[in-house]
Design a protein around this motif. Structure first.
Motif, PDB file in Angstrom:
ATOM      1  N   ALA A   1      63.263 -94.362  62.322  1.00  0.00           N
ATOM      2  CA  ALA A   1      63.981 -94.143  63.970  1.00  0.00           C
ATOM      3  C   ALA A   1      64.508 -93.292  65.014  1.00  0.00           C
ATOM      4  CB  ALA A   1      64.743 -96.135  63.973  1.00  0.00           C
ATOM      5  N   GLY A   2      63.943 -92.176  63.996  1.00  0.00           N
ATOM      6  CA  GLY A   2      64.533 -91.199  65.316  1.00  0.00           C
ATOM      7  C   GLY A   2      65.845 -90.818  65.159  1.00  0.00           C
ATOM      8  N   LEU A   3      66.522 -91.646  64.410  1.00  0.00           N
ATOM      9  CA  LEU A   3      68.284 -90.543  64.764  1.00  0.00           C
ATOM     10  C   LEU A   3      68.190 -89.337  63.323  1.00  0.00           C
ATOM     11  CD1 LEU A   3      68.303 -93.188  65.412  1.00  0.00           C
ATOM     12  CD2 LEU A   3      70.762 -93.373  64.212  1.00  0.00           C
TER      13      LEU A   3
ATOM     14  N   ARG B   1      71.439 -97.521  73.938  1.00  0.00           N
ATOM     15  CA  ARG B   1      70.646 -96.225  73.197  1.00  0.00           C
ATOM     16  C   ARG B   1      70.145 -96.257  72.151  1.00  0.00           C
ATOM     17  NH1 ARG B   1      74.760 -93.263  76.651  1.00  0.00           N
ATOM     18  NH2 ARG B   1      75.077 -92.552  74.305  1.00  0.00           N
ATOM     19  N   LEU B   2      70.753 -96.939  71.632  1.00  0.00           N
ATOM     20  CA  LEU B   2      69.832 -96.501  69.570  1.00  0.00           C
ATOM     21  C   LEU B   2      69.228 -97.973  69.564  1.00  0.00           C
ATOM     22  CD1 LEU B   2      70.560 -96.245  66.578  1.00  0.00           C
ATOM     23  CD2 LEU B   2      71.915 -98.828  66.878  1.00  0.00           C
TER      24      LEU B   2
ATOM     25  N   ARG C   1      65.454 -98.153  70.043  1.00  0.00           N
ATOM     26  CA  ARG C   1      65.053 -97.493  68.944  1.00  0.00           C
ATOM     27  C   ARG C   1      64.243 -98.057  68.728  1.00  0.00           C
ATOM     28  NH1 ARG C   1      65.320 -92.254  68.240  1.00  0.00           N
ATOM     29  NH2 ARG C   1      67.729 -90.978  69.761  1.00  0.00           N
ATOM     30  N   ARG C   2      62.887 -97.928  67.867  1.00  0.00           N
ATOM     31  CA  ARG C   2      62.093 -99.033  66.292  1.00  0.00           C
ATOM     32  C   ARG C   2      61.555 -97.964  65.356  1.00  0.00           C
ATOM     33  NH1 ARG C   2      64.162-101.536  69.311  1.00  0.00           N
ATOM     34  NH2 ARG C   2      63.906-103.708  70.530  1.00  0.00           N
ATOM     35  N   TYR C   3      61.635 -99.148  64.263  1.00  0.00           N
ATOM     36  CA  TYR C   3      61.186 -98.785  63.298  1.00  0.00           C
ATOM     37  C   TYR C   3      59.853 -97.655  63.008  1.00  0.00           C
ATOM     38  CZ  TYR C   3      59.735 -98.248  57.681  1.00  0.00           C
ATOM     39  OH  TYR C   3      59.438 -97.703  56.998  1.00  0.00           O
TER      40      TYR C   3
ATOM     41  N   GLU D   1      58.377 -95.428  65.187  1.00  0.00           N
ATOM     42  CA  GLU D   1      58.460 -95.010  66.380  1.00  0.00           C
ATOM     43  C   GLU D   1      57.950 -93.562  66.648  1.00  0.00           C
ATOM     44  OE1 GLU D   1      60.918 -96.575  69.467  1.00  0.00           O
ATOM     45  OE2 GLU D   1      62.165 -94.663  68.649  1.00  0.00           O
ATOM     46  N   GLY D   2      57.326 -93.168  67.037  1.00  0.00           N
ATOM     47  CA  GLY D   2      56.204 -91.690  67.630  1.00  0.00           C
ATOM     48  C   GLY D   2      56.212 -91.282  66.504  1.00  0.00           C
TER      49      GLY D   2
ATOM     50  N   GLY E   1      58.105 -90.874  62.785  1.00  0.00           N
ATOM     51  CA  GLY E   1      58.155 -92.204  63.106  1.00  0.00           C
ATOM     52  C   GLY E   1      57.437 -92.924  62.031  1.00  0.00           C
TER      53      GLY E   1
ATOM     54  N   TRP F   1      69.699-105.118  65.391  1.00  0.00           N
ATOM     55  CA  TRP F   1      69.352-104.253  65.056  1.00  0.00           C
ATOM     56  C   TRP F   1      69.228-103.346  63.577  1.00  0.00           C
ATOM     57  CZ3 TRP F   1      69.580 -98.906  64.015  1.00  0.00           C
ATOM     58  CH2 TRP F   1      68.733 -98.498  64.234  1.00  0.00           C
TER      59      TRP F   1
END
Length: 413
Positions: A96-98, A122-123, A126-128, A130-131, A134, A227
């Protein structure tokens, strides 16, 4: 309850693996057994692979070939009734980008804890998967599951392993028993455990910051837990859609909560995660995966854990198994299959101590409609792998497999 396959007529009951039959309340011809943390640090072949790879823990989890190989190692060696996919509860956070890492001797670390409503906002944007990173990681998880299942097999395609030696092939055969394939278990961290790491930034003894947020800002807590539930539900569902035929929701820290707090502020989100995971259909069985709900220090929470919607409940080693079965039996519509609960400390005790404990666990488990033997937590890294193999033989009642265990892996691998 009849001896049938989980939620499906897609494969015949007489060839369904023992684990899947037990998770739906049936009594297979042998009691199934697998071990949390069976894939990894207790195995010399795992340590050798990690040394060769030279990668961090999370990078290994996201390498499909490495993750599949590590998943399969304990099945080949021990003959356990299931593989458990080699991954980590932090993987979906990374996807998720963390910025999360696992530090030796310390565990998961997040440099930017989630403490305020603005942090939560902010958290939760985000999505599982993504990007670019991810998405690549999510595809790597699915590829790793598919690679492991290629060797473990399916009802219509018996397991592989043709390039393995005699001893690993014997382990695969012992694992399958009367079936022609071995199930793979997917897993994910429960929402509270993920939230505790996110708020604390690392492992904590009391999860004080997380519990403070829970009470001080119910709206932010709801957003955070929703989330986390969707993230871990998506992670488990992805493993099921790639071929996992069972799954476990793992709650490391729920035991720090009062029953009232768990019931009101945690259980609904675990139920959401389980419901998301249940929507996924495994191509291995053509059915949703039976789900196990496990937590540590959760003796007072077992009834609520069952009510969250899993098919079976795992019992940790701090809880008397007979008492847990009685609680679970009175907590829902009909008896509940159980998993557990040998004390991991017994693995380094003399066999004259361990063997009776295994027998006592089996005897206690007979009070449940079905029982999956496991530890009350994970395999310690100092465990002698040959002891685990012998334990499997004891559970299965197999003198031949015990002789194989006593011969040792190195003698025939």
């Amino acid at each position: 309850m009849t001896d049938s396959a989980p939620n499906s007529g897609e494969f015949a009951a007489d060839v369904a693996p023992a684990l899947l039959r037990a998770l739906t309340g049936a009594r297979p011809e042998r009691t199934p057994v697998w071990f949390m943390r069976q894939a990894g640090r207790s195995l010399p072949e795992y340590r050798a692979l990690r040394d060769r790879a030279g990668l961090s823990m999370l990078d290994v989890c996201l390498d499909p070939a490495l993750a599949a190989e590590i998943t399969l190692q304990p099945v080949r060696r021990h003959g356990v009734d299931a593989a458990v996919f080699f991954s980590d509860i932090m993987v979906p956070l990374r996807l998720a980008g963390l910025a999360v890492r696992i530090e030796p001797g310390l565990g998961p670390v997040l440099d930017e804890p989630v403490r305020t409503p603005a942090d939560v906002a902010r958290l939760t944007a985000r999505r599982y998967g993504e990007g670019e990173a991810g998405g690549a990681g999510a595809r790597a998880v699915e590829a790793g599951v598919r690679a492991a299942c290629a060797e473990l097999g399916t009802p219509t395609a018996p397991g592989g392993g043709a390039n393995l030696g005699e001893r690993p092939l014997a382990g695969l055969a012992a694992s399958r028993g009367s079936a022609s394939w071995t199930p793979l278990i997917g897993f994910g961290g429960a929402p509270f455990t993920l939230a505790a790491y996110l708020v604390e930034g690392r492992a904590s003894r009391d999860h004080l910051a997380a519990r403070t947020l829970m009470h001080a800002d119910p709206g932010a807590w709801d957003a955070l837990m929703t989330w986390c539930a969707r993230l871990t539900g998506d992670f488990i569902a992805a493993q099921v859609r790639a071929g996992a035929s069972a799954a476990q929701l793992f709650d490391s820290w729920a035991g720090s909560l009062s029953p009232a707090d768990y019931r009101a502020r945690v259980a609904p989100y675990s139920a959401l995660a389980l419901s998301i995971a249940r929507r996924a259909v495994s191509p291995t069985t053509g059915a949703p995966a039976p789900l196990i709900h496990f937590g540590t220090g959760t003796a007072r929470l077992l009834a609520d854990m069952r009510a969250a919607g899993a098919d079976a409940v795992g019992v940790d080693d701090r809880t008397d198994l007979a008492e847990a079965i009685a609680v679970l039996d009175g907590a829902g519509p009909g008896p509940c299959p159980v998993q557990g609960n040998l004390d991991p400390a017994l693995l380094t005790a003399p066999w004259e101590v361990l063997a009776p404990a295994v027998d006592a666990c089996l005897e206690a488990g007979r009070a449940a409609p079905a029982h999956v033997v496991n530890l009350g937590h994970g395999v310690p890294p100092t465990t002698d792998p040959d002891v685990l193999t012998r334990l499997v033989a004891r559970v299965h009642g197999s003198a031949d497999w015990e002789a194989t265990a006593l011969a040792g892996w190195e003698a025939a691998a």
